[in-house]
Design a protein around this motif. Structure first.
Motif, short mmCIF file in Angstrom:
data_model
loop_
_atom_site.label_atom_id
_atom_site.label_comp_id
_atom_site.label_asym_id
_atom_site.label_seq_id
_atom_site.Cartn_x
_atom_site.Cartn_y
_atom_site.Cartn_z
N LYS A 164 5.79 1.58 -12.21
CA LYS A 164 6.54 0.69 -11.31
C LYS A 164 8.01 1.08 -11.26
O LYS A 164 8.59 1.24 -10.19
CB LYS A 164 6.39 -0.77 -11.77
N THR A 165 8.62 1.22 -12.42
CA THR A 165 10.03 1.61 -12.45
C THR A 165 10.22 3.02 -11.94
O THR A 165 11.24 3.33 -11.29
CB THR A 165 10.56 1.49 -13.89
N THR A 166 9.27 3.90 -12.18
CA THR A 166 9.35 5.27 -11.67
C THR A 166 9.45 5.29 -10.16
O THR A 166 10.20 6.10 -9.58
CB THR A 166 8.13 6.08 -12.15
N ILE A 167 8.75 4.41 -9.50
CA ILE A 167 8.81 4.33 -8.04
C ILE A 167 10.24 4.03 -7.59
O ILE A 167 10.77 4.67 -6.67
CB ILE A 167 7.83 3.26 -7.52
N THR A 168 10.87 3.06 -8.22
CA THR A 168 12.24 2.71 -7.82
C THR A 168 13.20 3.86 -8.11
O THR A 168 14.14 4.10 -7.33
CB THR A 168 12.71 1.45 -8.56
N LYS A 169 13.01 4.60 -9.18
CA LYS A 169 13.90 5.72 -9.50
C LYS A 169 13.73 6.87 -8.51
O LYS A 169 14.70 7.57 -8.20
CB LYS A 169 13.65 6.19 -10.93
N LEU A 170 12.53 7.06 -8.02
CA LEU A 170 12.31 8.10 -7.01
C LEU A 170 12.96 7.71 -5.69
O LEU A 170 13.51 8.55 -4.98
CB LEU A 170 10.82 8.34 -6.82
N ILE A 171 12.91 6.41 -5.35
CA ILE A 171 13.55 5.95 -4.12
C ILE A 171 15.06 6.13 -4.21
O ILE A 171 15.72 6.55 -3.26
CB ILE A 171 13.20 4.48 -3.83
N ALA A 172 15.63 5.81 -5.38
CA ALA A 172 17.08 5.96 -5.59
C ALA A 172 17.48 7.42 -5.81
O ALA A 172 18.65 7.72 -5.97
CB ALA A 172 17.52 5.11 -6.78
N ARG A 173 16.53 8.30 -5.83
CA ARG A 173 16.71 9.74 -6.03
C ARG A 173 17.36 10.08 -7.35
O ARG A 173 18.23 10.93 -7.46
CB ARG A 173 17.49 10.39 -4.90
N ASP B 268 12.72 1.96 6.52
CA ASP B 268 11.48 1.77 5.80
C ASP B 268 11.38 2.87 4.75
O ASP B 268 12.01 3.92 4.85
CB ASP B 268 10.28 1.78 6.73
N VAL B 269 10.60 2.62 3.71
CA VAL B 269 10.44 3.57 2.61
C VAL B 269 8.98 3.98 2.54
O VAL B 269 8.09 3.11 2.54
CB VAL B 269 10.88 2.96 1.27
N GLU B 270 8.75 5.30 2.52
CA GLU B 270 7.38 5.78 2.53
C GLU B 270 7.18 6.82 1.42
O GLU B 270 7.99 7.72 1.24
CB GLU B 270 7.04 6.41 3.88
N PHE B 271 6.07 6.66 0.69
CA PHE B 271 5.61 7.65 -0.28
C PHE B 271 4.44 8.40 0.33
O PHE B 271 3.46 7.77 0.75
CB PHE B 271 5.18 6.98 -1.58
N GLN B 272 4.54 9.71 0.38
CA GLN B 272 3.48 10.53 0.96
C GLN B 272 2.90 11.46 -0.10
O GLN B 272 3.49 12.49 -0.43
CB GLN B 272 4.03 11.36 2.13
N GLY B 273 1.80 11.06 -0.69
CA GLY B 273 1.13 11.91 -1.68
C GLY B 273 2.01 12.30 -2.85
O GLY B 273 1.99 13.46 -3.29
N VAL B 274 2.75 11.36 -3.39
CA VAL B 274 3.73 11.66 -4.43
C VAL B 274 3.08 11.78 -5.80
O VAL B 274 2.32 10.89 -6.22
CB VAL B 274 4.84 10.58 -4.47
N THR B 275 3.39 12.88 -6.47
CA THR B 275 2.98 13.08 -7.87
C THR B 275 4.24 13.35 -8.68
O THR B 275 5.08 14.16 -8.28
CB THR B 275 2.01 14.26 -8.00
N PHE B 276 4.34 12.66 -9.81
CA PHE B 276 5.54 12.84 -10.63
C PHE B 276 5.27 12.45 -12.07
O PHE B 276 4.57 11.48 -12.36
CB PHE B 276 6.69 11.98 -10.09
#
Length: 577
Positions: free
Chosen positions: A368-377, A329-337
């Protein structure tokens, strides 16, 4: 400069370069000694002492043979060293590029990397053989002669020594002058290369812009700037070389004046004076040549500077012992970027459950795309944490994240290779039949059927032989072949027609049961079939989250968004009693 070059050499290349330069030094010393021995030889001949002349002639011949042998070995080793240095530079450049964070490539670095891998690496690899060898010989041999002159006449030697600091300062000034010019020129070349590549890639879109398009102007301006910097390099370099040559000629003038004064006073014999003057004039040429080649060292230094800059680009932190995620599972916890400016995401928190599909929707620029880039690191958050399987991605490390995540982004790049090989890189260990099976799930066989060569048809540079939708299908097939537990689809069906979109939708349905799917899309069919919908508010946060039916029933922002999309698509919803 030599120390910096050796830093980028493999052990073998380092040993070869050191051996080559050592032999060059030996050869230069022997050359200087051989010319010094000409002084007593000429003096013996001048006074008619043939026995002494024979002895000195044998000494000159023996020294010359040593010089020839050392020079031959230096040349042979030098050619091997150039090849080894080139291999080392390209290997180090490749290692550096693959270790850079993906975010570094968000700005077009094509011109920079291309310049380093071609002209830059080639020039630096030949520098020890073609440049440093001549520079060392051009200074060491004259320096040997200068030291030896003190044994014959200290006054003439002192006259030459006085000019050494002036020549050294002139050489350093010349190198720096050419180095600054080459640095500016290399930046202009990189920018022009970027513009030309950009212009070539965007040809389909630019054909409708006309001859006076902005792209034409940008390319022309970049090329003109490159030509301007090159002209400046030639002018400044030429002027610097001329000034340096003048300083060297001044040293000969000083020697002639002092020698004439001593000869008139009768304090130096004519034979010695003539021999020393001949040596002084003879070694004027190597020093001038070394000064001209000093600019080549400055040019090579520019490439080394570029490699140094790549080496200090901040890398993402990597764990000493990578963790293993409990699930996917993928979780974002208080992410600011943000991308170096205002945050795109602010205190964002959500969970995309494993074995389910989460759709990310929202206005343009909402992240939206930023979320995917953060997941892919591609990046790490400025604040907060992105977790996969309950483990923060920095604790997993880039390699683990790359193995767990298969991204398919809007901009698809295919290598100038066959369709099959472009898919095969998703998992090189699989067989041809397994690759074709995965490609068939993405309906790539429909593309193959129309192309000469079938699966072995070449796609062209960047996939130019395929349509946008076809490129995306190949990219999706590559992601399916990778068999990663987390799949990111960023507008992956945006360039497909309805028939192909349905085909891709069916392929996605096949993998939903055992993968975490995170989809950024505006396609209605994709959105409404998601297990969870995250609607961003355009200010970096989440406005609403839930299932399609649930969010429609709430009648809020998502319901309005849905109705607008339905009206724009021309859908007609019928109600059945």
């Amino acid at each position: 400069m030599i120390r910096r070059l050796l830093h980028y050499c493999s052990p073998r290349a380092r040993h070869l370069v050191i051996a080559e330069l050592s032999l060059v030094v030996v050869a230069a010393l022997l050359q200087g000694i051989a010319f010094l021995l000409l002084v007593p030889l000429l003096r013996s001949l001048f006074i008619g002492d043939l026995n002494a002349a024979s002895t000195w002639l044998i000494a000159v011949a023996a020294t010359a043979v040593g010089y020839v042998v050392a020079s031959w070995f230096a040349s042979q080793i030098g050619m091997q060293a150039s090849t080894a240095v080139l291999d080392s530079l390209l290997e180090r450049l490749g290692d550096s590029v693959v270790s850079l964070p993906v975010a570094w490539f968000s700005t077009d670095r094509t011109g920079l990397v291309t310049g380093l891998a071609t002209q830059g690496a080639m020039f630096v690899s030949t520098m020890p053989y073609a440049i440093l060898r001549q520079i060392l010989a051009g200074f060491i041999a004259p320096a040997t002669v200068l030291v030896g002159m003190y044994f014959f006449d200290w006054r003439l030697a002192l006259a030459m020594t006085v000019m050494v600091p002036i020549i050294a300062i002139g050489y350093r000034w010349l190198s720096r002058r050419i180095g600054r010019g080459d640095h500016a020129h290399s930046l202009a070349v990189a920018e022009a290369s970027n513009r030309v590549v950009e212009f070539a890639r965007a040809q389909p879109a630019l054909r409708t812009a006309g001859e006076s398009s902005i792209a034409d102007r940008l390319v022309e301006e970049a090329l003109e700037h490159q030509h301007k910097e090159y002209r400046g390099l030639l002018i400044t370099g030429g002027a610097g070389i001329a000034i340096f040559a003048g300083l060297v000629q001044l040293s000969i003038t000083v020697l002639l004046v002092v020698g004439a004064f001593l000869a008139v006073g009768g304090t130096v014999d004519i034979a010695t004076l003539i021999a020393l003057l001949v040596l002084g004039v003879r070694f004027n040429e190597p020093i001038v040549a070394a000064g001209e080649l000093g600019g080549g060292v400055a040019v090579a230094k520019t490439t080394i500077d570029r490699l140094d800059e790549l080496a200090v680009v901040p890398r993402l932190s990597e764990p000493e012992h990578p963790a293993t995620p409990a699930d996917f599972d993928v979780e974002f916890q208080g992410v600011t970027f943000g991308y170096g400016g205002d945050p795109v995401l602010r205190d964002l928190s959500f969970i995309a459950p494993a074995s389910g599909m989460t759709a990310i929707v929202g206005p343009s620029g909402s992240g939206k795309t930023t979320i995917t880039k953060l997941i892919a690191r591609f990046y790490d958050p400025e604040a907060g944490t992105v977790c996969i399987g309950g483990v923060p991605v920095p604790e997993l490390g880039t390699d683990v994240v790359a193995a767990a995540v298969a991204p398919v982004f809007q901009d698809v790049y295919l290598f100038d290779d066959t369709i099959l090989n472009n898919i095969w890189i998703g998992d090189p260990d699989l067989s041809r039949d397994e690759v074709i099976a995965a490609a068939t799930r993405a309906r790539v066989e429909e593309i193959v059927a129309r192309l000469p060569g079938g699966w072995d048809a070449r796609v062209g540079e960047g996939g130019s032989n395929l349509s946008g939708g076809e490129r995306q299908r190949v990219s999706i097939a590559r992601a399916l072949l990778k068999d990663a537990p987390v799949v990111l689809l960023d507008e992956a069906t945006s360039a497909l027609d309805i028939g192909n979109e349905i085909a891709i939708g069916e392929a996605i349905d096949q993998i939903r049961a055992d993968r975490t799917l995170i989809v950024v899309a505006h396609r209605l069919q994709t959105i409404m079939t998601a297990d969870q919908i995250i609607m961003l508010d355009g200010e970096g946060g989440i406005r609403e989250a839930g299932g399609h039916a649930e969010l429609l029933a709430q009648g809020g922002a998502y319901a309005r968004y849905w109705r607008e999309r339905v009206d724009a698509a021309g859908w007609k919803l019928s109600r059945h009693d």
